[in-house]
Motif scaffolding. Structure first.
Motif, mmCIF file in Angstrom:
data_model
loop_
_atom_site.group_PDB
_atom_site.id
_atom_site.type_symbol
_atom_site.label_atom_id
_atom_site.label_comp_id
_atom_site.label_asym_id
_atom_site.label_seq_id
_atom_site.Cartn_x
_atom_site.Cartn_y
_atom_site.Cartn_z
ATOM 1 N N UNK A 26 10.071 15.638 7.937
ATOM 2 C CA UNK A 26 10.451 16.459 6.787
ATOM 3 C C UNK A 26 11.832 17.071 6.977
ATOM 4 N N UNK A 27 12.062 17.665 8.148
ATOM 5 C CA UNK A 27 13.320 18.375 8.384
ATOM 6 C C UNK A 27 14.527 17.462 8.527
ATOM 7 N N UNK A 28 14.341 16.290 9.133
ATOM 8 C CA UNK A 28 15.498 15.463 9.472
ATOM 9 C C UNK A 28 15.596 14.151 8.699
ATOM 10 N N UNK A 29 14.578 13.829 7.909
ATOM 11 C CA UNK A 29 14.656 12.558 7.196
ATOM 12 C C UNK A 29 14.285 12.685 5.712
ATOM 13 N N UNK A 30 13.055 13.010 5.419
ATOM 14 C CA UNK A 30 12.577 12.899 4.040
ATOM 15 C C UNK A 30 12.816 14.136 3.180
ATOM 16 N N UNK A 31 12.675 15.335 3.745
ATOM 17 C CA UNK A 31 12.868 16.551 2.951
ATOM 18 C C UNK A 31 12.001 16.553 1.718
ATOM 19 N N UNK A 32 12.606 16.808 0.584
ATOM 20 C CA UNK A 32 11.878 16.814 -0.697
ATOM 21 C C UNK A 32 12.140 15.543 -1.500
ATOM 22 N N UNK A 33 12.617 14.512 -0.828
ATOM 23 C CA UNK A 33 12.963 13.240 -1.471
ATOM 24 C C UNK A 33 11.714 12.365 -1.572
ATOM 25 N N UNK A 34 11.143 12.281 -2.763
ATOM 26 C CA UNK A 34 9.890 11.538 -2.968
ATOM 27 C C UNK A 34 10.013 10.067 -2.575
ATOM 28 N N UNK A 35 11.162 9.462 -2.799
ATOM 29 C CA UNK A 35 11.357 8.055 -2.462
ATOM 30 C C UNK A 35 11.262 7.793 -0.969
ATOM 31 N N UNK A 36 11.766 8.724 -0.181
ATOM 32 C CA UNK A 36 11.673 8.552 1.275
ATOM 33 C C UNK A 36 10.234 8.709 1.758
ATOM 34 N N UNK A 37 9.495 9.645 1.162
ATOM 35 C CA UNK A 37 8.084 9.790 1.535
ATOM 36 C C UNK A 37 7.297 8.541 1.161
ATOM 37 N N UNK A 38 7.641 7.961 0.029
ATOM 38 C CA UNK A 38 6.986 6.714 -0.390
ATOM 39 C C UNK A 38 7.298 5.611 0.621
ATOM 40 N N UNK A 39 8.544 5.524 1.058
ATOM 41 C CA UNK A 39 8.926 4.520 2.051
ATOM 42 C C UNK A 39 8.185 4.737 3.365
ATOM 43 N N UNK A 40 8.024 5.998 3.780
ATOM 44 C CA UNK A 40 7.273 6.294 5.004
ATOM 45 C C UNK A 40 5.806 5.901 4.859
ATOM 46 N N UNK A 41 5.243 6.119 3.662
ATOM 47 C CA UNK A 41 3.857 5.717 3.425
ATOM 48 C C UNK A 41 3.716 4.199 3.510
ATOM 49 N N UNK A 42 4.662 3.478 2.937
ATOM 50 C CA UNK A 42 4.651 2.015 3.004
ATOM 51 C C UNK A 42 4.769 1.556 4.454
ATOM 52 N N UNK A 43 5.668 2.185 5.204
ATOM 53 C CA UNK A 43 5.840 1.845 6.616
ATOM 54 C C UNK A 43 4.546 2.109 7.401
ATOM 55 N N UNK A 44 3.917 3.238 7.154
ATOM 56 C CA UNK A 44 2.677 3.575 7.859
ATOM 57 C C UNK A 44 1.563 2.587 7.523
ATOM 58 N N UNK A 45 1.451 2.210 6.258
ATOM 59 C CA UNK A 45 0.421 1.243 5.878
ATOM 60 C C UNK A 45 0.654 -0.104 6.552
ATOM 61 N N UNK A 46 1.897 -0.502 6.656
ATOM 62 C CA UNK A 46 2.222 -1.794 7.267
ATOM 63 C C UNK A 46 2.082 -1.756 8.794
ATOM 64 N N UNK A 47 2.713 -0.781 9.429
ATOM 65 C CA UNK A 47 2.777 -0.746 10.887
ATOM 66 C C UNK A 47 1.515 -0.186 11.537
ATOM 67 N N UNK A 48 0.946 0.856 10.959
ATOM 68 C CA UNK A 48 -0.203 1.513 11.581
ATOM 69 C C UNK A 48 -1.533 0.930 11.140
ATOM 70 N N UNK A 49 -1.622 0.539 9.882
ATOM 71 C CA UNK A 49 -2.895 0.041 9.356
ATOM 72 C C UNK A 49 -2.916 -1.477 9.229
ATOM 73 N N UNK A 50 -1.754 -2.131 9.355
ATOM 74 C CA UNK A 50 -1.702 -3.587 9.297
ATOM 75 C C UNK A 50 -1.929 -4.184 7.924
ATOM 76 N N UNK A 51 -1.664 -3.410 6.881
ATOM 77 C CA UNK A 51 -1.862 -3.926 5.528
ATOM 78 C C UNK A 51 -0.893 -5.067 5.243
ATOM 79 N N UNK A 52 -1.341 -6.088 4.537
ATOM 80 C CA UNK A 52 -0.441 -7.181 4.124
ATOM 81 C C UNK A 52 0.560 -6.690 3.071
#
Length: 117
Positions: A26-52
Motif C-alpha cells: 500500500x505505502x510503496x506501490x499501490x496506494x489508492x490506485x484501484x488498477x494496481x490493486x487489481x493487478x496485484x490480485x491477478x498476480x496473486x491468483x496466478x502465482x499463489x493459487x495457480x489459476x489459468x
C-alpha cells in the motif's frame, strides 16, 4: 532471524508478516490506485493459487493476452519498485556480485529464477 551464508557470514533475514507485506504494498506501490490493486490480485491468483490465464480473464472480463500483459507489467513494476541491493542479500561486495554475472536487483532479478545467479 539470521542464517549463515556459504561464505560463513551471518545474514539477517527481515521478519515480515502478511500485514507488513500488504502495508508495504500500500505505502510503496499501490496506494489508492484501484488498477494496481487489481493487478496485484491477478498476480496473486496466478502465482499463489495457480489459476489459468483464461479463468483469471473470465473473472476480470479480459482476454488471455491482456491478462498476460497485466502480469508482465505488474512484475516489472514490482521489480523496479522493490529492487534489492547485494548487501541485503549477504553478498560481500558489488564486485563479487558482478563477477558472478548477476544484477544488483537481487531476488527481483528474473535471471536468478532461471538459475543463472
Amino acid at each position: 532471524m539470521s542464517v549463515i551464508s556459504e561464505h560463513g557470514e551471518r545474514v539477517f533475514l527481515p521478519r515480515m508478516g502478511r500485514e507488513d507485506f500488504w502495508k508495504t504494498m500500500h505505502e510503496h506501490y499501490a496506494g489508492d490506485h484501484a488498477g494496481r490493486w487489481k493487478s496485484l490480485a491477478i498476480l496473486a491468483l496466478r502465482e499463489n493459487a495457480g489459476w489459468p490465464l483464461e479463468t483469471i480473464g473470465a473473472v476480470f472480463g479480459h482476454h488471455r493476452g491482456h491478462v498476460s500483459r497485466i502480469l508482465a507489467k505488474v512484475k516489472r513494476e514490482l521489480r523496479e519498485t522493490f529492487e534489492q541491493s547485494p548487501e541485503w542479500l549477504g553478498m560481500r561486495d558489488e564486485e563479487e556480485w558482478s563477477e558472478r554475472g548477476c544484477s544488483e536487483r537481487g531476488f527481483s532479478n528474473p535471471d536468478r529464477e532461471r538459475g543463472q545467479c
